[in-house]
Design an enzyme around this catalytic site. Structure first.
Site, PDB file in Angstrom:
ATOM      1  N   SER A   1      90.638 118.902  37.558  1.00 48.38           N
ATOM      2  CA  SER A   1      89.299 118.488  37.143  1.00 48.38           C
ATOM      3  C   SER A   1      89.027 119.004  35.720  1.00 48.38           C
ATOM      4  CB  SER A   1      88.278 118.984  38.165  1.00 48.38           C
ATOM      5  OG  SER A   1      87.035 118.373  37.965  1.00 48.38           O
TER       6      SER A   1
ATOM      7  N   HIS B   1      88.799 112.572  38.378  1.00 47.69           N
ATOM      8  CA  HIS B   1      87.976 111.892  39.409  1.00 47.69           C
ATOM      9  C   HIS B   1      87.847 110.420  39.012  1.00 47.69           C
ATOM     10  CE1 HIS B   1      86.662 115.854  40.952  1.00 47.69           C
ATOM     11  NE2 HIS B   1      86.469 116.196  39.694  1.00 47.69           N
TER      12      HIS B   1
ATOM     13  N   GLU C   1      91.475 111.484  42.094  1.00 50.84           N
ATOM     14  CA  GLU C   1      91.388 112.697  42.921  1.00 50.84           C
ATOM     15  C   GLU C   1      92.632 112.848  43.795  1.00 50.84           C
ATOM     16  OE1 GLU C   1      87.645 112.516  44.982  1.00 50.84           O
ATOM     17  OE2 GLU C   1      86.500 112.805  43.126  1.00 50.84           O
TER      18      GLU C   1
END
Lengths: 305, 305
Positions: A147, A189, A216
């Protein structure tokens, strides 16, 4: 000859960089941490397996201790005995000698999620930042990030931006990232948060950056000098605007630019590409030229700057 | 010589097709029907303004009367006096002589939303279908369609398909559409329903079809033999896989294919492109070649088949 005179130490360092591999494990967030742990398990394997020394950098997160607990448990379950948390509350911590030593000894360095701007504000340009480059480039350590920790890996970092329905001029801002990769920008994401428009906004304004969107529980694994692989549940999307036509220079902020001839590649999990060994690759195994350029760029053994 | 002998009537028809313009107004659904009515207003203008005779085909919808009420009011407010509802409950209705006459007299023909499979099951291959082609191609009538009415316009019609996070082999099925355009497939509600993956699924499996994704309250306007324009609030996205590399032939159904070198064009509202008049176009006004091919294809004055 335009080479500067180099010391024997500099020449030796350049040789080591040319020969060492080193991996980047760039994760699109929400990697599984409890069940099959496919991605974390590969990160551990690339860091040396049971003999790994793994350092967790939680500085992107405002809940650093919770992040550490989560990864400490996961890496423990994966058999890693030597696990170290670098709790970096400030830039002073990122110049602390014990922390630097931990990085210089580590075989795996993992950056958690959170906010990539916070991570860079704390470690960008510090001794710890330099030590990470040395670990990757001189010793072939493995650097993982999920992330925010993934976005932070490129030289130009996607700092923040709206993900609107359409690309928009001026909707995304870049910052200075850690620079393990160049001429790319990384978003995470990616499919889940529908971020293609945001990545196209970056590429439209910054056409020499290739956009990398990682889903993800999916990782783009880069082995320096060798090749890339996509691992996990989703895909990696690459957008390349180097040959596009656009009117973005002429339109006001917040408007949607015309974009013609953006190239898009979708690499599902399981995709693997190695740099070709020579010119005699049979046609059915040749990598299309635009992907080959991407591959050559991200696997390049850049020197320590 | 491979031309068949042609009657004077056939030659005259071909000449008229070559010379007439005729517009398609292809709308991505949810066009404004109460306030500025920008798109419907343009449809009316292209159909002859106050002197238009507009026929509404509601056969895609299972609530045909409500559809008619809505468009009857909108076109009335836009000053159109001659408004006709073709209530087509079956293929028999679509061969009814009065209905055919209405189509042959119409200057504008509008197809509502609903389900494009239902629309084609009722009118595909009927005398009414042929009459629509004659209206467009011989008299330069304007044909509009929104949502299902938009998808129905191409020869290969996106019939149904999941819009998953990623493109998937076997996730989309095509059907036979009305064929006002060829070598393309049209999807609607495009950005709003995040349908890029679905359109890429079509293109991956059918690489000679170029995908056209049209946003809500947005229209792609095609003037045969002349050019295209994007009107409304959103954008038109074109995906072109003709030069891509893919492994779709080798993977099982439901898996995500590798796609390398898909070209993507984003044409925001306000974009206008005309076929070049000759070869002496200054470089700054030249249309990039891949968009020019698209333009030549969709504006082509195809004959009545």
């Amino acid at each position: 000859m335009n080479a500067r005179a180099q010391t024997p130490e500099q020449l030796e360092q350049e040789r080591r960089v040319r020969e060492s591999h080193g991996h980047l494990v760039i994760i699109g967030g929400h990697e599984d941490r409890k069940h099959d742990m496919q991605i974390l398990s590969r990160f551990v394997e690339l860091s040396g397996g049971n003999d790994a020394k793994i350092v967790v950098i939680s500085a992107a997160s405002s809940v650093a201790d919770q992040m550490w607990e989560m990864y400490d448990r996961a890496f423990g379950e994966l058999g890693v005995r030597e696990r170290v948390h670098l709790h970096l509350a400030s830039r002073q911590c990122a110049n602390d000698q014990q922390h630097i030593k931990d990085i210089l000894d580590a075989t795996g360095i993992f950056m958690t999620g959170g906010d990539q701007k916070r991570l860079l504000a704390i470690i960008g340009g510090t001794a710890l930042d330099s030590a990470m480059h040395a670990a990757l480039k001189l010793r072939g350590a493995c650097i993982g990030g999920t992330s925010a920790g993934a976005s932070a890996m490129s030289g130009h970092m996607l700092a923040q931006g709206r993900a609107e329905l359409h690309p928009e001029k001026g909707s995304v801002s870049l910052g200075a990232g850690l620079g393990f990769l160049h001429k790319v920008v990384i978003d995470q994401h990616f499919s889940e948060r529908q971020r293609l428009s945001r990545l196209l906004s970056v590429v439209a304004q910054n056409p020499y950056l290739q956009g990398i969107g990682i889903d993800e529980d999916t990782a783009l694994i880069v082995e320096r000098g060798v090749g890339i692989e996509v691992l996990g549940e989703g895909a990696v999307t690459i957008v390349d605007g180097r040959n596009m036509s656009t009117n973005i220079a002429e339109i006001p902020d917040r408007e949607t630019p015309e974009l013609i001839d953006v190239r898009l590649h979708l690499l599902p999990a399981g995709s693997k590409y190695r740099l070709p060994d020579g010119d005699n690759v049979p046609v059915e195994h040749r990598i299309p030229s635009s992907l080959l350029e991407f591959l050559e760029n991200v696997t390049k053994r850049t020197q320590i700057s």
